[in-house]
Design an enzyme around this catalytic site. Structure first.
Site, mmCIF file in Angstrom:
data_model
loop_
_atom_site.group_PDB
_atom_site.id
_atom_site.type_symbol
_atom_site.label_atom_id
_atom_site.label_comp_id
_atom_site.label_asym_id
_atom_site.label_seq_id
_atom_site.Cartn_x
_atom_site.Cartn_y
_atom_site.Cartn_z
ATOM 1 N N HIS A 31 -58.671 -51.951 91.948
ATOM 2 C CA HIS A 31 -59.562 -52.982 91.409
ATOM 3 C C HIS A 31 -59.378 -54.347 92.073
ATOM 4 O O HIS A 31 -60.099 -55.279 91.755
ATOM 5 C CB HIS A 31 -59.327 -53.094 89.901
ATOM 6 C CG HIS A 31 -57.946 -53.581 89.608
ATOM 7 N ND1 HIS A 31 -56.813 -52.848 89.918
ATOM 8 C CD2 HIS A 31 -57.493 -54.742 89.082
ATOM 9 C CE1 HIS A 31 -55.741 -53.531 89.581
ATOM 10 N NE2 HIS A 31 -56.127 -54.685 89.070
ATOM 11 N N ASP A 32 -58.377 -54.476 92.937
ATOM 12 C CA ASP A 32 -58.141 -55.750 93.630
ATOM 13 C C ASP A 32 -58.564 -55.687 95.088
ATOM 14 O O ASP A 32 -58.480 -56.685 95.807
ATOM 15 C CB ASP A 32 -56.643 -56.095 93.617
ATOM 16 C CG ASP A 32 -56.127 -56.410 92.235
ATOM 17 O OD1 ASP A 32 -56.915 -56.899 91.409
ATOM 18 O OD2 ASP A 32 -54.924 -56.165 91.987
ATOM 19 N N ASP A 66 -47.731 -54.269 86.454
ATOM 20 C CA ASP A 66 -48.392 -55.359 87.160
ATOM 21 C C ASP A 66 -47.381 -56.338 87.769
ATOM 22 O O ASP A 66 -46.465 -56.790 87.070
ATOM 23 C CB ASP A 66 -49.269 -56.103 86.144
ATOM 24 C CG ASP A 66 -50.218 -57.067 86.801
ATOM 25 O OD1 ASP A 66 -51.108 -56.609 87.525
ATOM 26 O OD2 ASP A 66 -50.070 -58.289 86.594
ATOM 27 N N ASP A 93 -51.361 -50.154 81.691
ATOM 28 C CA ASP A 93 -51.087 -51.222 82.643
ATOM 29 C C ASP A 93 -50.210 -52.239 81.930
ATOM 30 O O ASP A 93 -50.633 -52.848 80.948
ATOM 31 C CB ASP A 93 -52.417 -51.856 83.089
ATOM 32 C CG ASP A 93 -52.381 -52.313 84.522
ATOM 33 O OD1 ASP A 93 -51.379 -52.916 84.898
ATOM 34 O OD2 ASP A 93 -53.362 -52.061 85.248
ATOM 35 N N GLU A 119 -46.233 -52.333 90.751
ATOM 36 C CA GLU A 119 -47.040 -53.070 91.724
ATOM 37 C C GLU A 119 -46.114 -54.136 92.297
ATOM 38 O O GLU A 119 -45.709 -55.062 91.599
ATOM 39 C CB GLU A 119 -48.246 -53.713 91.047
ATOM 40 C CG GLU A 119 -49.233 -54.231 92.073
ATOM 41 C CD GLU A 119 -50.040 -55.428 91.591
ATOM 42 O OE1 GLU A 119 -51.093 -55.691 92.176
ATOM 43 O OE2 GLU A 119 -49.615 -56.112 90.646
HETATM 44 C C1 NOJ Z 1 -52.301 -57.799 89.851
HETATM 45 C C2 NOJ Z 1 -53.517 -57.184 89.237
HETATM 46 O O1 NOJ Z 1 -53.770 -55.966 89.865
HETATM 47 C C3 NOJ Z 1 -54.631 -58.180 89.372
HETATM 48 O O2 NOJ Z 1 -55.877 -57.650 89.045
HETATM 49 C C4 NOJ Z 1 -54.291 -59.366 88.517
HETATM 50 O O3 NOJ Z 1 -55.249 -60.363 88.712
HETATM 51 C C5 NOJ Z 1 -52.913 -59.928 88.860
HETATM 52 N N1 NOJ Z 1 -51.934 -58.912 89.056
HETATM 53 C C6 NOJ Z 1 -52.429 -60.845 87.775
HETATM 54 O O4 NOJ Z 1 -52.079 -60.095 86.654
#
Ligand code: NOJ
Length: 559
Positions: free
Chosen positions: A328-329, A199, A98, A255
């Site tokens: 995970h989000d 990310d 990541d 992402e």
């Molecule tokens: C996206 C990530 O998936 C998330 O978990 C994170 O809090 C934010 N970016 C900041 O890095």
């Protein structure tokens, strides 16, 4: 269409903190992942994406990196990591890291230096601005609540942080920053990793005039038009591609919050020389309200279907899709898009998996999704650990925008912690995740929903995923076949076909709990239809079908 290994792959996302603890400290670790490689092999996935394992003060569970070349002590050592790469490779499993380079931790040595003085060589590694009329340089809000600017007494200036104030944004305008990052990426590639999940990569280029954000009813302005898909983003990614990505046989997925179809074609276009694929956010943002995701709205199926079809049709032949419902989000996919009641959890989890895995793109499985893990629905605020959930609770209830009870309901449905409870391995103490005290509570349903049980049961969600994965490996049409939507207007059934040479498959998914009639179009030679997979004891292919609650069935036609 070009053939590539990453198009044919199935990615499994590991959230290391919650995957498997090997030493009893209540925190998952790298040795724990090594212990479970055979399990992952058995499932059939071939790429493992690890959420960050780098040194970090853990303000945002590792998405705040203080040293890009060190492994976080909680997770083990670099020797453990090397062992992981070696053992994973022996089993044919690839490892994606990541890459968090929109920001670092405020404890990274670059920021520690940057803060010291305006003249420090690292000052321009971050984004510093003078106060405007005695206040923040503009009205942008941070993604985790509060202003996106933090004042620093020492030099009387503000620094930008699009996430928490412990996550200062890097200044990509500065060539030295870019070069340091490319060097670090090459270092990891040479170590033998197989790619990067990047990310919030769509946020690295900011509009340098830092305009005021639009007011949208929240407490701060929305600066996203000025930092998402910003002015120099494609220039930076092409440079990264030249300096790093093109030099190694690796896989990349960006992402890309705020990505549109047009932008996605630039990021992940077949010949764009940027990334291999991106995560779009439209389907996971359905129903968001004035406070973004903090709402109790359920998603609207018609909108969902329209979005999914649009991404399939418009990227086809031009760029490559990433297929996901959870990570995970996000809340647990079965809780959000399916039905996690006792009666329909398994069947709806299998239906969702069928729909996603039969589309064109690379499928992503988030740990636990393969056994139909559900939202945690924590009842008490003290059970939450996630910075976003806790900060927004404070902010929205503090400003009287929401009553505490209402915000608790929003957390139960949308908090990131729903996906971050430990993996449920068995029905013993702490679900087999740890011998110690877990850093976050387990979902109380682990005695019923767990890996051990599902590996034994013939019809489990786990066995179903295994079969879906195997089918993808055995049938090129699932990977490369042309996608066409069928019965677009149907308000309960998501139907589509995939075609490659003589091979055709028809996918029917009932997203509702009502039995629903469906007429198979004339164009299919119905009598030749063979069942490829189904989440019920499937009926044979016939013109007038009745799909049972959350039924999914895939028929194959042709040789
Ligand atoms: C996206 C990530 O998936 C998330 O978990 C994170 O809090 C934010 N970016 C900041 O890095």
């Amino acid at each position: 269409m070009k053939r590539n290994w990453w198009k044919e792959s199935i990615v499994y996302q590991i959230y290391p903190r919650s995957f498997k603890d090997s030493n009893g400290d209540g925190i998952g670790d790298i040795k724990g992942i090594i212990e479970k490689l055979d399990y992952l092999k058995e499932l059939g996935v071939n790429v493992l994406w690890l959420s960050p394992v780098f040194e970090s003060p853990l303000d945002d569970n590792g998405y705040d990196i203080s040293d890009y070349r060190k492994i976080l002590g909680d997770y083990g050592t670099m020797a453990d990591f090397n062992e992981l790469i070696e053992k994973a490779h022996e089993k044919g499993l690839k490892i994606l890291m990541d890459l968090v380079v929109n920001h670092t931790s405020d404890e990274h040595s670059w920021f520690v230096e940057s803060k010291k003085s305006k003249e420090n060589p690292y000052r321009d590694y971050y984004i510093w601005r003078y106060p405007k009329a005695g206040k923040e340089p503009n009205n942008w809000g941070a993604t985790f609540g509060g202003s996106a600017w933090e004042y620093d007494n020492r030099t009387g200036m503000y620094y930008l942080h699009c996430f928490s104030k412990k996550q200062p944004d890097l200044n990509w305008e500065n060539e030295a920053v870019r070069n340091d990052i490319y060097e670090m990426m090459n270092w990891w590639c040479e170590k033998g990793i197989d790619g990067f999940r990047m990310d919030v990569i769509s946020m690295i280029s900011k509009d340098q005039s830092f305009p005021e954000g639009k007011e949208y009813g929240g407490l701060y302005g929305d600066g996203s038009p000025y930092y998402m898909n910003g002015p120099r983003i494609h220039e930076y990614l092409q440079e990264m591609n030249r300096e790093v990505l093109a030099r190694h046989d690796i896989m990349t997925v960006g992402e890309t919050a705020g990505v549109t179809i047009e932008e996605a074609k630039k990021y992940a276009g077949e010949d764009a020389n940027e990334l291999n694929m991106v995560f779009q956010f439209e389907h996971v943002s359905i129903g968001d309200g004035p406070y973004g995701k903090w709402t109790t709205n359920r998603y609207d199926f018609r909108e969902y279907k329209k979005i999914m079809i649009k991404w399939q049709e418009e990227l086809q032949g031009k760029a490559w899709n990433s297929l996901y419902l959870g990570n995970h989000d996000q809340p647990r996919s079965v809780s959000r898009f399916g039905d996690d009641s006792e009666e329909y959890r398994e069947i709806s989890a299998k239906m969702l998996a069928t729909c996603i895995h039969m589309m064109q793109g690379t499928p992503y499985i988030y740990q636990g999704e393969e056994i139909g893990m559900t939202n945690a629905y924590f009842e008490d605020l003290t059970m939450y650990r996630d910075i976003e959930s806790l900060q927004y609770y404070e902010e929205l209830t503090g400003a009287k925008r929401m009553e505490p009870e209402e915000m608790m309901e929003c957390l139960k449905l949308r908090s990131r912690d729903n996906a971050r409870t430990p993996m449920q391995w068995n029905n013993k103490k702490n679900g087999g995740f740890t011998e110690g005290t877990p850093w976050i509570n387990l979902n109380s349903n682990y005695s019923r929903i767990n890996v051990e049980r599902q590996m034994k049961e013939r019809d489990s969600v786990f066995q179903y995923y295994k079969k879906l994965i195997r089918l993808r490996k055995e049938n090129e049409v699932i990977v490369y076949g042309h996608f066409t939507a069928i019965s677009r207007a149907d308000e309960k059934i998501f139907a589509f076909k995939r075609e490659l040479d003589e091979k055709r498959i028809l996918v029917l998914c009932n997203y509702s709990k009502e039995a629903t009639a469906f007429t198979i179009p004339e164009e299919f030679a119905i009598e030749s239809g063979k069942i490829m997979i189904s989440n019920y004891l499937a009926e044979e292919c016939k013109k007038e079908m009745t799909l049972r609650p959350y039924e999914a069935v895939v028929f194959a036609f042709g040789s």
